[in-house]
Structures are given as C-alpha cells and as structure tokens.
Design a protein around this motif. Structure first.
Motif, PDB file in Angstrom:
ATOM      1  N   THR A  44       6.356  26.664  12.066  1.00  0.00           N
ATOM      2  CA  THR A  44       5.278  25.789  12.527  1.00  0.00           C
ATOM      3  C   THR A  44       4.595  26.451  13.714  1.00  0.00           C
ATOM      4  N   GLY A  55      -4.591  29.696   5.972  1.00  0.00           N
ATOM      5  CA  GLY A  55      -3.372  28.933   6.189  1.00  0.00           C
ATOM      6  C   GLY A  55      -3.602  27.448   6.398  1.00  0.00           C
ATOM      7  N   THR A  56      -2.540  26.683   6.263  1.00  0.00           N
ATOM      8  CA  THR A  56      -2.614  25.248   6.526  1.00  0.00           C
ATOM      9  C   THR A  56      -3.030  24.987   7.967  1.00  0.00           C
ATOM     10  N   ASN A  57      -2.573  25.850   8.873  1.00  0.00           N
ATOM     11  CA  ASN A  57      -2.934  25.698  10.280  1.00  0.00           C
ATOM     12  C   ASN A  57      -4.421  25.937  10.522  1.00  0.00           C
ATOM     13  N   ALA A 100      -6.769  24.748   8.469  1.00  0.00           N
ATOM     14  CA  ALA A 100      -7.526  23.679   7.811  1.00  0.00           C
ATOM     15  C   ALA A 100      -8.390  22.852   8.771  1.00  0.00           C
ATOM     16  N   THR A 138      -3.713  28.609   1.300  1.00  0.00           N
ATOM     17  CA  THR A 138      -3.035  27.380   0.894  1.00  0.00           C
ATOM     18  C   THR A 138      -4.038  26.374   0.330  1.00  0.00           C
ATOM     19  N   THR A 139      -3.511  25.381  -0.343  1.00  0.00           N
ATOM     20  CA  THR A 139      -4.367  24.335  -0.919  1.00  0.00           C
ATOM     21  C   THR A 139      -5.108  23.591   0.176  1.00  0.00           C
ATOM     22  N   ALA A 140      -4.429  23.351   1.296  1.00  0.00           N
ATOM     23  CA  ALA A 140      -5.064  22.632   2.407  1.00  0.00           C
ATOM     24  C   ALA A 140      -6.278  23.386   2.932  1.00  0.00           C
ATOM     25  N   ALA A 141      -6.153  24.714   3.050  1.00  0.00           N
ATOM     26  CA  ALA A 141      -7.267  25.525   3.543  1.00  0.00           C
ATOM     27  C   ALA A 141      -8.441  25.483   2.564  1.00  0.00           C
TER      28      ALA A 141
END
Length: 358
Positions: free
Chosen positions: A48, A195-197, A199, A215-218
């Motif tokens: 994280t 990355g998700t971070n 997003a 990632t999917t979130a991005a």
C-alpha cells in the motif's frame, strides 16, 4: 547472509506480488533455480502507499517483508547499528545510480528480525525518452514525474529521462493535491498512470490517460486508455488535438476574410449605376454587375471544393507557442482570405465578360 538466502526471501515476499517489480524478482530467482511459489496457507501482505512494503506471513509464524528502506527499517525495529549503516549506504548507492532500493527483512517466529539485504530494482528508461520529453517542452508542456521512489532515485531517473520536475515518495493524496494545485493555478493537466494508486489523480486531471497494462481502477478513472502503454503517447494526443483546433481556426479565419473581401469586391460594381460614386471603389474593374455576381458565385463554389482537402488533411501542427501559431495562421489564412477573392473573382470575370450578354 548469503545471496541465495536474500534471493529466496525476496522471492517469497514477491510470490503474491502481481506488479512488474514483483514479477521481475520472481523471474530472477527462478533463473537462479530458487522456486518462489506461494506457500500453502501463507497470508499475503499487499503493498500500500501508506505502508510502502509487501510480503508474506507463513504458517510457522515467519514474516517476510520487502519495500522502501525507511518502511522496512521501521518495521524491523531495533537492529545492529553496523547492519543498519550498511543498509543505508547500499540504499544511497542504488538510489544515486537511478535504481529503486528494496530492503528485505525476515522476522523469525520468536520475534528476532534479520535485515537480509537490498534488491537493486533498475528502472529502464526507454531509448529516445529524453527526446520525446524535449518535444513536449517545445509544445509548451511541462512534464512532472510522480513516483513512490525516494528523492535520490527520483532525481536520478528524472535527470536521465529529461523530465522538468519530479515528486518523490508520493501517495495517492499527494498526486491528487499536486494536480489540484496546478489546476488552481490556471493550468490544464494531463495525467498518465497504470496503478490503482493513480486512479484518483487520473479522475481529477483534465485529461486522464490510463495504460493498457494498468489496473481496472486506473482504466475506469481515465478518459482514455493507451493500448501501447506508452506515457509519451500524450505527445500524439496533444498534437492531434491542436491540429484539430488549428484547422478549425484556420478555416474559420479564411472563410470570414474571404466573405468580407468577396462582398467588398462585387458590391461597388453592383450598385454603381444607382450610386455613381461607388464606381471609384470598383478597383478591379469588373465588367458589369451581372458578370460580378456570376463570378462571385462561381468563385465561391470553387473555394468550397478547394477547402475540402484542407479540411480532411488538416493544417499541419508545428511545435511552437500559441501566439506564434496564431500570428502565422492570421497572416496565412486571414490575409490570404482577403487577397484570394480579388484575384479569383477578377480572373473569372475576365472569362465571363467574353460571354455575350454580360
């Protein structure tokens, strides 16, 4: 500690790490004949932005961690000063070379922590990246690299890649705050990330470009997805956007100038019989009101056809400041739009004047 022991612990801590960094460590261990499959019953500790480390908790109570030096040293607690000093020196050396140092540690079931060593993760800057960033500068775009790496590593990579500025040890909140700060200053911001971070920052940016490998979130947060996963694709995005705007502006400028000049050319001859004083304004010496009107209609039809290829092809964009581009287009399409009707209508009028009745 032996290199094999360090490699085994690093591979264990990366067994459930799906990032390119984690996979590269697992691949390196496999090349050395060290298996790194996820042990049965092991509990994954995901990375994280807050903890800045990841690892595994094994069923026998052993804990393995890898991550940023400060985070792992804090997790390890009290350690031999000589070992800590050696770790700090290696971390500094790796950072100065533009690499990312990942410290690996292991806590035994009894509570003792061993600092095993440092993984040198080398960020490979693609060939030509510096030249691509130079193109962005020529287009008036300032580039900022946002990374979770420590400042020394970030500085070395930024210098090698040729970016204008960098933000190191950035959390998702830091990325979001930086974009908002730029926007509040009146700047348009484009953001690339995978990355998700990333997003939240991708969603906040005026243009968010997510990498296809991300990632999917991005991908969901961005405005578009780059199938080639190339951050410098922003150059093409900006170039195409500017070309569309410049083409539209050029056509509008030409059309307005063309209409003004066209009517100024034919109105004097159209009304010279009713208002003899207008005859002096018939500077082109058009043959008659009828020929002037027909010449203008024919010219207008020809201009529309001539502008179709320009509309489809677009006005070529050249990296330059907005003021210089505006000045060039006003000169070329504004002045050109004024001059072309006088020449075109006069030439057509010469032909039309040969027709009986005109």
């Amino acid at each position: 500690m032996t290199e094999a022991e360090l490699m085994e612990a690093a591979a264990l801590s990366s067994a459930a790490d799906s990032t390119p960094e984690g996979r590269s460590i697992v691949d390196l261990a496999a090349e050395a004949g060290i298996g790194a499959g996820l042990p049965v019953g092991a509990v994954e500790v995901p990375f994280t932005a807050q903890t800045r480390m990841s690892g595994l908790d094994l069923t026998d109570g052993t804990e393995v961690r890898k991550g940023a030096a400060a985070a792992v040293l804090a997790w390890a607690g009290a350690a031999d000063p000589a070992v800590t000093a050696a770790i700090d020196a290696t971390v500094a050396e790796v950072s100065d070379q533009g690499g990312t140092p990942l410290v690996v540690a292991r806590r035994a079931p009894g509570g003792a922590v061993d600092l095993l060593g440092v993984v040198h993760l080398k960020d490979v800057v693609k060939d030509g990246m510096s030249a691509r960033f130079a193109q962005l500068r020529e287009m008036g775009i300032r580039t900022v690299m946002i990374t979770g790496d420590n400042p020394r590593t970030a500085k070395a990579i930024a210098a090698e890649a040729g970016v204008d500025d960098f933000l190191a040890e950035a959390t998702p909140e830091d990325k979001l705050a930086l974009i908002r700060k730029e926007q509040e200053g009146g700047n348009l911001v484009a953001m690339t990330g995978d990355g998700t971070n990333d997003a939240p920052a991708l969603a906040q940016a005026d243009v968010g470009v997510a990498m296809n490998t991300g990632t999917t979130a991005a991908k969901e947060a961005g405005n578009m997805v780059d199938l080639d996963s190339d951050p410098t694709k922003l150059i093409d995005v900006v170039r195409i956007g500017k070309q569309l705007l410049i083409t539209r502006g050029a056509l509008t400028t030409f059309s307005i100038a063309n209409d003004v000049a066209k009517y100024f050319a034919i109105i004097p001859v159209m009304f010279q019989l009713a208002f003899p004083g207008l005859a002096a304004l018939n500077v082109m010496g058009l043959h008659s009101p009828s020929s002037a009107i027909l010449s203008a209609v024919v010219f207008n039809a020809l201009v529309i056809v001539a502008l179709i290829p320009l509309s489809l092809r677009g006005v070529k964009y050249r990296a330059a400041s907005a003021s210089s581009i505006l000045g060039r287009n006003l000169l070329l399409y504004g002045v050109g739009g004024v001059v072309v009707p006088f020449i075109g209508i006069k030439l057509i009028d010469l032909v039309v004047g040969l027709i009986p009745g005109f």
